[in-house]
Each structure stands twice: as structure tokens, then as C-alpha cells.
Motif scaffolding. Sequence first.
Motif, short mmCIF file in Angstrom:
data_model
loop_
_atom_site.label_atom_id
_atom_site.label_comp_id
_atom_site.label_asym_id
_atom_site.label_seq_id
_atom_site.Cartn_x
_atom_site.Cartn_y
_atom_site.Cartn_z
N UNK A 160 28.53 36.35 45.37
CA UNK A 160 28.23 37.37 44.38
C UNK A 160 29.37 38.38 44.27
N UNK A 161 29.80 38.94 45.39
CA UNK A 161 30.85 39.95 45.35
C UNK A 161 32.18 39.35 44.91
N UNK A 162 32.47 38.14 45.36
CA UNK A 162 33.72 37.49 44.99
C UNK A 162 33.78 37.23 43.49
N UNK A 163 32.70 36.70 42.92
CA UNK A 163 32.67 36.45 41.49
C UNK A 163 32.80 37.75 40.71
N UNK A 164 32.15 38.81 41.19
CA UNK A 164 32.24 40.10 40.51
C UNK A 164 33.66 40.65 40.55
N UNK A 165 34.33 40.53 41.71
CA UNK A 165 35.69 41.04 41.84
C UNK A 165 36.67 40.24 40.97
N UNK A 166 36.63 38.92 41.08
CA UNK A 166 37.54 38.11 40.28
C UNK A 166 37.24 38.28 38.79
N UNK A 167 35.97 38.31 38.41
CA UNK A 167 35.62 38.46 37.01
C UNK A 167 36.07 39.80 36.45
N UNK A 168 35.88 40.86 37.22
CA UNK A 168 36.28 42.20 36.77
C UNK A 168 37.78 42.29 36.60
N UNK A 169 38.54 41.79 37.58
CA UNK A 169 39.99 41.88 37.49
C UNK A 169 40.54 40.97 36.39
N UNK A 170 39.99 39.77 36.25
CA UNK A 170 40.45 38.87 35.18
C UNK A 170 40.17 39.48 33.81
N UNK A 171 39.01 40.09 33.64
CA UNK A 171 38.65 40.75 32.39
C UNK A 171 39.65 41.86 32.08
N UNK A 172 39.99 42.67 33.09
CA UNK A 172 40.93 43.76 32.87
C UNK A 172 42.34 43.28 32.58
N UNK A 173 42.81 42.26 33.31
CA UNK A 173 44.16 41.75 33.07
C UNK A 173 44.25 41.09 31.70
N UNK A 174 43.17 40.42 31.27
CA UNK A 174 43.15 39.85 29.92
C UNK A 174 43.33 40.96 28.89
#
Length: 293
Positions: free
Chosen positions: A247-261
Motif C-alpha cells: 500500500x505505502x509503496x504504491x502510494x509513494x511511487x504513484x505520487x512521485x510518478x504523477x508529480x514528475x509527469x
Amino acid sequence: MADVLSPALLREHPLPEPTGGKDARGGVLVLGGARATPGAVLLAGRAALRVGAGRLTLGVAASVAGPLAVAFPEAGVLGLPEDADGAVTGPGDALGRELDRADVVVVGPGLDAPEGTLALLRAVVAGAPGTTPLVLDAFALGVLRDAPDVRDAVRGRAVLTPNAAEARRLLGEDPADAPDEGADDDDPVAARLADAYGTVVVCAGVVAEPGGRRWRSSTGYSGLGTSGSGDVLAGAIGGLLARGATLAQAACFGTEAHGVAGDRLAAAVGPLGYLARELVDELPAVLVGLRTR
């Protein structure tokens, strides 16, 4: 204090790299899409596939299920019961089979009626296996505070993705008191909400897990505050969960990928004016960059 998300930090916790066909990368079920807003489900579903999920099923109001299936041939589409105004009224008879086979369920994008949303949520927590992770977004968050049975059922198995106003409403606070994003670094609303609900929370660029760590995105222009952007984030987190992330890993990767996009589009288009659908198409290359930089 929150740890700052960065490629170096994320590389210390690499995403699962499944081998084999689409079933090895997991299946995502996205439920939402009233007659007027099926695009929210489309955005979330596309994001789930773009981050590597293998299978996708979308549940939307029955009147728009056919057009959505044509517009999105990579997805299976399930029609949900609706009222005369096109609001989803509940789960319908066919949802049980989809819940059995889903590896993660995303609920909320494009829903617009509290009664139908709550009926759908109750069907999900009753029908999905207890180990199936959930992502709750948008209107699914709007009904959660006053549904203690659902709150109890999602503890320890969900990621919540509210904006700052929704988070304060979930905490019983006045949404008008929400400060600017990033203004409450010492006590982020995400951390308080994670503790209160026993879930991982993503809010205003902060990821928090209950009673534990929190992380803050290092990126993201104000252009991310555009229609459909939250649907992309919820879908990306769902797709990463389907691949086997925690859960935390998906949230961290998803949040950072969304921001970098968003950063990439800010450089190519401008800090404002890019579209949520353009965020989706940036996600595969962004994830590669987060693993290798």
C-alpha cells in the motif's frame, strides 16, 4: 518530519517486476462513472494500464458502458444500475464475479450520488476477498465518514486519495480551514487522516501510513490541479498495487510518478494548461526514470 521522495529513495524499495503474461501483472477493477462523467473512469483505467497492470475492467452507468467499451478497447466494461438522471445506484447482479477476479478495486472516479456510492462501497467490501487492496477516491471518500461499517472494513487494506478539503471533511473539520498545499508540514492532514482511518493516505503531495512514516513529493507544478488529475493518480496507485506493490509503496511511487509527469508536461507545454490525459501517457517513461536515475 516527512522523508522526501526521490529516485534514490524509491530505488531502495523497487517495485515488483512480474514475469509472464497479463495475469502475472494483476487485474484492476475501477468502479465509478455516472452517465455524465465516464471520462473519470477512463482516465483511472488508462493510468492503471500505463503503470503496468495486466488486466482492466471498468464499471460505469449502464447507459455509457457501450460507448466506453468502444472508446477503450483494452478494457472490459460492466454496466452498473443507474437512475433516471444517470447516477449509479448500486452494484447490480454482475459485480460479484468481477470482484472475485480483481487484484485491486478502485472506487469513486466519476460517481455523483451518495446513496448509490455507499451501496457500491458496501458491495465491494462484502464481495471482494479480504486481502484485496482498495483505492478510494472522490465521491467514495465523501460517504466514508458516516459509514462506520465501511470504515472498519477498509482499515489496513486501503489507500485514500483525498484533496485537502475532502481530507478535512473526513476528519470532521471545516474544509474552509484547509491551508494552502504544503502549509502544514509539521502536522500534515494526510498523517492525521491515516491515523484516524487506519489506511494509507495520499493528500497534497504527502503520503502517510497509520502510526508510521510519511513521505513528501519533491515535485509537481500547480498545473497538476486540473480536471481529472486525481483520477489519474488513483488509477496509477491501483495499477501499482495490482503489480504486487505494498500500500505505502504504491502510494509513494504513484505520487512521485504523477508529480514528475506534471514536471515533464510543464517543461513541454507550460506550467498550466496541460491535460490529465497527457499525464497518463507520460507515466511509463517516468517510472523507468525513477528506477534508473
